[in-house]
Write a protein that holds these residues in place. Structure first.
Motif, PDB file in Angstrom:
ATOM      1  N   GLY A   1       0.821  -1.203   0.000  1.00 34.22           N
ATOM      2  CA  GLY A   1       0.000   0.000   0.000  1.00 34.22           C
ATOM      3  C   GLY A   1       0.855   1.252   0.000  1.00 34.22           C
ATOM      4  O   GLY A   1       0.585   2.207  -0.733  1.00 34.22           O
ATOM      5  N   PHE A   2       1.900   1.249   0.841  1.00 28.74           N
ATOM      6  CA  PHE A   2       2.792   2.397   0.866  1.00 28.74           C
ATOM      7  C   PHE A   2       3.476   2.591  -0.481  1.00 28.74           C
ATOM      8  O   PHE A   2       3.575   3.713  -0.993  1.00 28.74           O
ATOM      9  CB  PHE A   2       3.851   2.230   1.957  1.00 28.74           C
TER      10      PHE A   2
ATOM     11  N   ARG B   1       2.220   7.370   7.253  1.00 29.38           N
ATOM     12  CA  ARG B   1       3.220   6.998   6.259  1.00 29.38           C
ATOM     13  C   ARG B   1       3.976   8.230   5.771  1.00 29.38           C
ATOM     14  O   ARG B   1       5.014   8.107   5.109  1.00 29.38           O
ATOM     15  CB  ARG B   1       2.545   6.284   5.074  1.00 29.38           C
ATOM     16  N   LEU B   2       3.426   9.402   6.048  1.00 28.31           N
ATOM     17  CA  LEU B   2       4.087  10.681   5.867  1.00 28.31           C
ATOM     18  C   LEU B   2       3.848  11.465   7.158  1.00 28.31           C
ATOM     19  O   LEU B   2       3.067  11.027   8.008  1.00 28.31           O
ATOM     20  CB  LEU B   2       3.497  11.417   4.649  1.00 28.31           C
TER      21      LEU B   2
ATOM     22  N   SER C   1      -2.159  15.517   7.742  1.00 25.77           N
ATOM     23  CA  SER C   1      -3.526  15.024   7.886  1.00 25.77           C
ATOM     24  C   SER C   1      -4.463  16.037   8.530  1.00 25.77           C
ATOM     25  O   SER C   1      -5.644  15.757   8.714  1.00 25.77           O
ATOM     26  CB  SER C   1      -3.539  13.727   8.712  1.00 25.77           C
ATOM     27  N   ARG C   2      -3.955  17.206   8.863  1.00 21.57           N
ATOM     28  CA  ARG C   2      -4.811  18.225   9.449  1.00 21.57           C
ATOM     29  C   ARG C   2      -5.723  18.836   8.387  1.00 21.57           C
ATOM     30  O   ARG C   2      -5.317  19.042   7.250  1.00 21.57           O
ATOM     31  CB  ARG C   2      -3.971  19.335  10.086  1.00 21.57           C
ATOM     32  N   THR C   3      -6.956  19.125   8.807  1.00 21.57           N
ATOM     33  CA  THR C   3      -7.889  19.785   7.904  1.00 21.57           C
ATOM     34  C   THR C   3      -8.387  21.077   8.527  1.00 21.57           C
ATOM     35  O   THR C   3      -8.428  21.214   9.748  1.00 21.57           O
ATOM     36  CB  THR C   3      -9.101  18.881   7.584  1.00 21.57           C
ATOM     37  N   TYR C   4      -8.776  22.001   7.692  1.00 25.76           N
ATOM     38  CA  TYR C   4      -9.299  23.293   8.126  1.00 25.76           C
ATOM     39  C   TYR C   4     -10.598  23.542   7.365  1.00 25.76           C
ATOM     40  O   TYR C   4     -10.578  23.778   6.161  1.00 25.76           O
ATOM     41  CB  TYR C   4      -8.281  24.402   7.847  1.00 25.76           C
ATOM     42  N   GLY C   5     -11.717  23.446   8.098  1.00 26.76           N
ATOM     43  CA  GLY C   5     -13.007  23.577   7.436  1.00 26.76           C
ATOM     44  C   GLY C   5     -13.264  22.475   6.438  1.00 26.76           C
ATOM     45  O   GLY C   5     -13.938  22.681   5.427  1.00 26.76           O
ATOM     46  N   GLY C   6     -12.693  21.287   6.701  1.00 28.27           N
ATOM     47  CA  GLY C   6     -12.883  20.158   5.798  1.00 28.27           C
ATOM     48  C   GLY C   6     -11.930  20.140   4.615  1.00 28.27           C
ATOM     49  O   GLY C   6     -12.042  19.293   3.737  1.00 28.27           O
TER      50      GLY C   6
ATOM     51  N   VAL D   1      12.877   1.807   6.646  1.00 23.18           N
ATOM     52  CA  VAL D   1      13.121   2.634   7.835  1.00 23.18           C
ATOM     53  C   VAL D   1      11.879   2.677   8.715  1.00 23.18           C
ATOM     54  O   VAL D   1      11.962   2.563   9.949  1.00 23.18           O
ATOM     55  CB  VAL D   1      13.553   4.047   7.414  1.00 23.18           C
ATOM     56  N   GLN D   2      10.713   2.813   8.102  1.00 25.88           N
ATOM     57  CA  GLN D   2       9.472   2.852   8.874  1.00 25.88           C
ATOM     58  C   GLN D   2       9.220   1.534   9.586  1.00 25.88           C
ATOM     59  O   GLN D   2       8.800   1.512  10.752  1.00 25.88           O
ATOM     60  CB  GLN D   2       8.300   3.187   7.948  1.00 25.88           C
TER      61      GLN D   2
END
Length: 464
Positions: free
Chosen positions: A106-107, A335-336, A341-346, A452-453
């Motif tokens: 997936g990555f 994975r990053l 992943s932050r959202t502002y007003g969607g 590494v992950q």
């Protein structure tokens, strides 16, 4: 099933097990909005920029190239339709490969798609800059390119719904210009006849070569990249995942018809043979414009150029939006960096800004170099094609190997994905050595990042 999928992905009424930690996207898009984004990203007149190259490579069988390319992409579209229902999430092929194949594949699927999603907008911005420079030569193309990036980024930050509304009017303009071209070309052909044989766009103007056609398909695929980006808006559509699947299939079919029709007509108007274009690469980039100018008139040349400039900028808008959703999804799954992943007003504004910065740097760099377009185009396809192969494998993995939904349907869940993957492998084999090398290097870097992950996770979770 679609309704339940939509409910599970909406983020309401409980925690969605498919999601990692992070912000949520707002559901505001309908079927028309998805189609607008898909067609904007593809661009109804996408063949304009690569027509001369395809004509030279295919020995004149340029319309047949797009027939083959449409069929090749149809397998991929069908696999998208299968997996959208399984994982109706932002992230597209990254989410699907995680479900069907596991975290590692997936990555890698997301990593390879990232090469495509971040560079395709750069190519589109560069097309816009080139077209505007042709109309206003006193302003360098890199300045036009930068202006296009700024304007479309602001629209994306405004919100997906607002960008879709503006994009609808741009798309309508592109379709009107395409219709004007089609009608004008037909009138000229009826009055003056064709400069090449009427079947030559399907058979070649000198001799037919299947190898030459397949080699051109590896370039023509660039015109289609974008129909798949519709899947990245799965968490922002109202009405369930089935609507997203229908939009993906509809956009591909419509684009195929438009591409075959316009390349067939312009090939009949082309004053130069495919051999002459092959012998003079400089003329390949402007071959579409030159054919229109010579057969119809300068007015249509200018109209197509303006439409291409605006359309390319908004194709980049759609591509930038899709890239932002991919970065958002990979950040949400850690994975990053999770900041993405932050959202502002969607709206995933940080992910969008990162995508904008990368595309701005790549587009302006290419705009300031004589060979910049060649460098960008040569590496864009390979990431998407590799990700598509993993998409097909995901269908087989989810439905046939893991049998997560009962006995598989052999044709839909095994035969078609395997054939689709085989077609894509053949296209990659025929791609340029430069794109193959860049793709291999990008894949190797992705494998190192993945290793590494894995090592960090094996060492134990970090404190939040």
């Amino acid at each position: 099933m679609a309704d339940s999928d939509a409910g599970s992905a909406s983020g309401t009424g409980g925690t969605d097990p498919l999601k990692g930690e992070g912000g949520e996207l707002r559901r505001t898009l309908g079927f028309r909005d998805l189609v607008v984004y898909g067609l904007l990203f593809i661009a109804p007149m996408a063949p304009v920029g690569v027509y001369g190259t395809l004509d030279a490579k295919s020995h004149g069988a340029v319309a047949l190239v797009y027939v083959f390319a449409t069929v090749a992409m149809a397998f991929t579209a069908f696999s998208y339709a299968q997996m959208i229902r399984v994982a109706p999430q932002a992230g597209s092929v990254f989410a699907y490969a995680r479900k069907g194949l596991g975290e590692g594949p997936g990555f890698i699927a997301g990593w390879m798609a990232m090469l495509d999603y971040l560079l395709i907008p750069a190519v589109a911005y560069l097309f816009a800059g080139i077209a505007m420079e042709a109309l206003v030569p006193s302003v360098d193309r890199w300045i036009w390119t930068g202006i296009a990036v700024v304007i479309t980024t602001l629209l994306n930050l405004w919100g997906v719904r607002a960008a879709a509304r503006v994009g609808f009017f741009v798309l309508a303009m592109e379709i009107v210009v395409l219709l004007v071209f089609v009608v004008s070309a037909i009138v000229v052909l009826v009055q003056n006849g064709a400069t090449r044989d009427w079947l030559s766009p399907l058979t070649g103007d000198l001799s037919f070569s299947l190898t030459a056609v397949l080699s051109a398909v590896s370039v023509a695929v660039l015109s289609y990249l974008g129909f798949d980006a519709i899947a990245s808006f799965a968490e922002e559509v109202t009405g369930g995942s089935r609507k997203v699947a229908r939009a993906v299939l509809f956009c591909l079919a419509l684009a195929g018809v438009l591409f075959v029709a316009q390349t067939y007509l312009v090939a009949l108007l082309e004053p130069l043979s495919s051999a002459q274009l092959a012998a003079d690469p400089v003329k390949q980039g402007s071959a579409f414009y030159d054919a229109v100018d010579a057969s119809v008139g300068t007015w249509l040349h200018d109209l197509v150029a303006v439409s291409k400039a605006i359309g390319a900028a908004f194709a980049a808008l759609a591509g930038q939006a899709a890239a932002g959703r991919l970065l958002f999804a990979m950040g949400r799954e850690r994975r990053l960096p999770r900041l993405l992943s932050r959202t502002y007003g969607g709206t995933p504004r940080l992910a969008l800004l990162l995508a904008a910065v990368v595309t701005l740097i790549a587009a302006v760099w290419a705009a300031r170099r004589a060979d910049g377009l060649d460098h960008l185009v040569s590496v864009v396809d390979i990431g998407a094609l590799t990700a598509f192969i993993l998409l097909h494998a995901s269908v087989v993995g989810w439905f046939a190997v893991r049998r997560m939904e009962g006995p598989p349907r052999i044709m839909a869940h095994v035969v078609l994905p395997v054939v689709g993957a085989g077609v894509l492998v053949a296209v990659i084999v025929e791609a340029t050595s430069t794109s193959q090398v860049v793709g291999a290097i990008w894949l190797a870097v992705g494998l190192v990042v993945l290793a590494v992950q894995w090592r960090r996770r094996a060492a134990g979770p970090k404190a939040p």
